[in-house]
Design a protein around this motif. Structure first.
Motif, PDB file in Angstrom:
ATOM      1  N   UNK A 132       0.793  -1.229   0.000  1.00 49.30           N
ATOM      2  CA  UNK A 132       0.000   0.000   0.000  1.00 49.30           C
ATOM      3  C   UNK A 132       0.828   1.284   0.000  1.00 49.30           C
ATOM      4  N   UNK A 133       2.127   1.197   0.292  1.00 50.68           N
ATOM      5  CA  UNK A 133       3.008   2.385   0.361  1.00 50.68           C
ATOM      6  C   UNK A 133       2.460   3.439   1.325  1.00 50.68           C
ATOM      7  N   UNK A 134       2.030   2.973   2.495  1.00 56.80           N
ATOM      8  CA  UNK A 134       1.372   3.887   3.430  1.00 56.80           C
ATOM      9  C   UNK A 134       2.089   3.980   4.773  1.00 56.80           C
ATOM     10  N   UNK A 135       3.417   3.805   4.768  1.00 58.83           N
ATOM     11  CA  UNK A 135       4.199   3.894   5.991  1.00 58.83           C
ATOM     12  C   UNK A 135       5.025   5.174   5.976  1.00 58.83           C
ATOM     13  N   UNK A 136       4.951   5.935   7.058  1.00 59.77           N
ATOM     14  CA  UNK A 136       5.733   7.168   7.154  1.00 59.77           C
ATOM     15  C   UNK A 136       7.208   6.832   7.347  1.00 59.77           C
ATOM     16  N   UNK A 137       8.081   7.639   6.728  1.00 59.89           N
ATOM     17  CA  UNK A 137       9.509   7.477   6.937  1.00 59.89           C
ATOM     18  C   UNK A 137      10.238   6.768   5.812  1.00 59.89           C
ATOM     19  N   UNK A 145       5.923  -1.425  -5.739  1.00 54.22           N
ATOM     20  CA  UNK A 145       6.235  -1.317  -7.163  1.00 54.22           C
ATOM     21  C   UNK A 145       5.702  -2.522  -7.939  1.00 54.22           C
ATOM     22  N   UNK A 146       5.866  -3.704  -7.387  1.00 53.32           N
ATOM     23  CA  UNK A 146       5.353  -4.905  -8.061  1.00 53.32           C
ATOM     24  C   UNK A 146       3.842  -4.868  -8.150  1.00 53.32           C
ATOM     25  N   UNK A 147       3.193  -4.512  -7.049  1.00 56.44           N
ATOM     26  CA  UNK A 147       1.722  -4.497  -7.013  1.00 56.44           C
ATOM     27  C   UNK A 147       1.152  -3.499  -8.018  1.00 56.44           C
ATOM     28  N   UNK A 148       1.755  -2.324  -8.088  1.00 53.49           N
ATOM     29  CA  UNK A 148       1.218  -1.317  -8.995  1.00 53.49           C
ATOM     30  C   UNK A 148       1.468  -1.710 -10.449  1.00 53.49           C
ATOM     31  N   UNK A 149       2.589  -2.376 -10.716  1.00 59.26           N
ATOM     32  CA  UNK A 149       2.839  -2.852 -12.077  1.00 59.26           C
ATOM     33  C   UNK A 149       1.910  -4.000 -12.461  1.00 59.26           C
ATOM     34  N   UNK A 150       1.571  -4.836 -11.490  1.00 55.93           N
ATOM     35  CA  UNK A 150       0.572  -5.881 -11.737  1.00 55.93           C
ATOM     36  C   UNK A 150      -0.767  -5.250 -12.096  1.00 55.93           C
ATOM     37  N   UNK A 151      -1.147  -4.218 -11.362  1.00 54.62           N
ATOM     38  CA  UNK A 151      -2.403  -3.521 -11.643  1.00 54.62           C
ATOM     39  C   UNK A 151      -2.376  -2.871 -13.022  1.00 54.62           C
ATOM     40  N   UNK A 171     -12.864  -0.359 -12.223  1.00 56.71           N
ATOM     41  CA  UNK A 171     -11.852  -1.326 -11.799  1.00 56.71           C
ATOM     42  C   UNK A 171     -11.420  -1.027 -10.372  1.00 56.71           C
ATOM     43  N   UNK A 172     -11.545  -2.029  -9.517  1.00 54.77           N
ATOM     44  CA  UNK A 172     -11.148  -1.852  -8.121  1.00 54.77           C
ATOM     45  C   UNK A 172      -9.767  -2.445  -7.884  1.00 54.77           C
ATOM     46  N   UNK A 173      -8.904  -1.636  -7.279  1.00 57.27           N
ATOM     47  CA  UNK A 173      -7.560  -2.099  -6.897  1.00 57.27           C
ATOM     48  C   UNK A 173      -7.458  -2.069  -5.378  1.00 57.27           C
ATOM     49  N   UNK A 174      -6.413  -2.686  -4.848  1.00 57.73           N
ATOM     50  CA  UNK A 174      -6.239  -2.706  -3.396  1.00 57.73           C
ATOM     51  C   UNK A 174      -5.850  -1.325  -2.874  1.00 57.73           C
ATOM     52  N   UNK A 175      -6.105  -1.138  -1.586  1.00 56.44           N
ATOM     53  CA  UNK A 175      -5.841   0.146  -0.943  1.00 56.44           C
ATOM     54  C   UNK A 175      -6.980   0.489  -0.008  1.00 56.44           C
ATOM     55  N   UNK A 176      -7.015  -0.205   1.136  1.00 54.60           N
ATOM     56  CA  UNK A 176      -8.108   0.008   2.080  1.00 54.60           C
ATOM     57  C   UNK A 176      -8.034   1.387   2.729  1.00 54.60           C
ATOM     58  N   UNK A 177      -6.810   1.819   3.044  1.00 50.46           N
ATOM     59  CA  UNK A 177      -6.629   3.108   3.715  1.00 50.46           C
ATOM     60  C   UNK A 177      -5.808   4.099   2.908  1.00 50.46           C
ATOM     61  N   UNK A 309       1.056   4.298   9.706  1.00 45.80           N
ATOM     62  CA  UNK A 309       0.457   4.580   8.409  1.00 45.80           C
ATOM     63  C   UNK A 309       0.505   6.068   8.098  1.00 45.80           C
ATOM     64  N   UNK A 310       1.048   6.376   6.947  1.00 48.40           N
ATOM     65  CA  UNK A 310       1.188   7.767   6.528  1.00 48.40           C
ATOM     66  C   UNK A 310      -0.171   8.315   6.123  1.00 48.40           C
ATOM     67  N   UNK A 311      -0.541   9.428   6.720  1.00 50.45           N
ATOM     68  CA  UNK A 311      -1.834  10.033   6.418  1.00 50.45           C
ATOM     69  C   UNK A 311      -1.669  11.322   5.614  1.00 50.45           C
ATOM     70  N   UNK A 312      -0.516  11.435   4.916  1.00 47.69           N
ATOM     71  CA  UNK A 312      -0.295  12.668   4.184  1.00 47.69           C
ATOM     72  C   UNK A 312      -1.337  12.834   3.077  1.00 47.69           C
ATOM     73  N   UNK A 313      -1.651  14.066   2.816  1.00 44.10           N
ATOM     74  CA  UNK A 313      -2.653  14.390   1.802  1.00 44.10           C
ATOM     75  C   UNK A 313      -2.038  14.218   0.419  1.00 44.10           C
ATOM     76  N   UNK A 314      -2.731  13.507  -0.433  1.00 46.83           N
ATOM     77  CA  UNK A 314      -2.257  13.378  -1.807  1.00 46.83           C
ATOM     78  C   UNK A 314      -2.464  14.720  -2.509  1.00 46.83           C
ATOM     79  N   UNK A 315      -1.422  15.192  -3.124  1.00 47.67           N
ATOM     80  CA  UNK A 315      -1.430  16.529  -3.720  1.00 47.67           C
ATOM     81  C   UNK A 315      -2.544  16.695  -4.751  1.00 47.67           C
TER      82      UNK A 315
END
Length: 327
Positions: A132-137, A145-151, A171-177, A309-315
């Protein structure tokens, strides 16, 4: 830590992610290079409680760098949340003489490791393993990278059939949070709309956008939806679309767990290898309760308690790019 680490345990916890095996391989071989004894802990914290702990050698991790999943298996362990469970886990580690841990997982795994380490004074180093790429730091998490390329590969194929039939695909992809998989795969495949948890879904705006495209005879449209989208995911979005635009030939495709599997990409193998190596170096140097990440292509260390989990706002720029490029 005053005591020198001599025996380390490695575990994978939480959801699996492509590249975990590369991280295991790197940690095992780095430990052996430095003369440490290395143990694999099966099924995450569950294996720690069940004493499912096995010695690992250089050949134990041969021919795994290209494999998805995790050879150590993974599980979620509710018992580890309880003091009695952690007490049992500690006793099992001491039985094997393990005095340092490498934990490959997400923020839940890190919280457990941080608490355990503070209670029993065992140094823990975390590696961010989550698609999910949702970890701060860290700029990258192992598996994203693999998951997004699979999608992307799957969505490209869906566009082919959508084009052949003039269809609208949701099309639904993973990403609960977190909506990073949806955002990156959607932009890379030219999706007309992208719905993510970080932004409230305006269903009227979506319908208006699709109707405007229909007026321009743009009949092939892709809407990429993160599973944690506030509206309820692809099925719920599709219900409204079918009600409000009945003339559209609308289909739903949920990509699901194919995004978790498969051979890891070159990038995931590289960052996992790099992180696994530095995790063991941290233990040897006496660092503990840290997460090893990569920021601006340099190693970056974050206290486990802050690696959540990183809660930064997507630009808004990303969303603007989507609208302009898909017009």
């Amino acid at each position: 830590m005053a005591n020198k680490v001599t025996k380390i345990g490695i575990l994978t916890s939480g959801g699996d992610a492509p590249g975990m095996n590369a991280a295991i391989r790197a940690a095992v071989r780095t430990g052996i290079y430095h003369g440490l004894e290395v143990f694999g802990i099966m099924r995450g914290y569950s294996g720690m409680l069940d004493d499912d702990i096995i010695p690992m050698h250089s050949r134990s991790v041969a021919n795994i760098i290209q494999r998805g999943g995790t050879i150590l298996k993974t599980a979620r362990c509710k018992e580890f949340y309880e003091p009695e469970g952690r007490k049992i886990a500690y006793a099992n580690l001491k039985k094997h003489g393990i005095d340092g841990l490498v934990i490959i997982g997400g923020d839940g795994s890190f919280r457990g490791a941080d608490k355990f380490s503070r209670e029993y004074d065992i140094p823990c180093i975390g590696l961010p393993g989550t698609i999910d790429k949702d970890i701060a730091g860290t700029d990258f998490t192992i598996g994203f990278d693999t998951a997004v390329n699979t999608a992307v590969e799957a969505i490209d194929k869906i566009r082919d059939t959508a084009d052949a039939h003039d269809r609208l695909f949701i099309i639904e992809v993973m990403g609960r949070d977190a909506g990073y998989i949806a955002l990156h795969s959607g932009i890379a495949t030219g999706a007309e709309n992208i719905l993510i948890p970080e932004r409230k879904t305006d269903i009227d705006e979506l319908i208006g956008s699709l109707l405007e495209k229909e007026k321009r005879k743009k009949l092939v449209n892709l809407v990429v939806v993160a599973e944690g989208d506030g509206f309820g995911g692809a099925d719920e979005v599709a219900k409204v679309v079918k009600e409000r635009i009945p003339q559209a030939d609308t289909r739903v495709c949920i990509l699901g767990h194919i995004q978790r599997g498969g051979s890891p990409s070159c990038l995931d193998r590289l960052i996992a290898s790099r992180m696994g190596y530095h995790a063991v170096e941290c233990l040897i140097e006496g660092k503990h309760n840290m997460m090893v990440g990569i920021v601006n292509n340099k190693m970056h260390y974050t206290p486990l308690e802050k690696a959540v989990k990183a809660k930064q706002k997507i630009s808004d720029d990303w969303i603007k790019i989507v609208k302009i490029l898909a017009s």
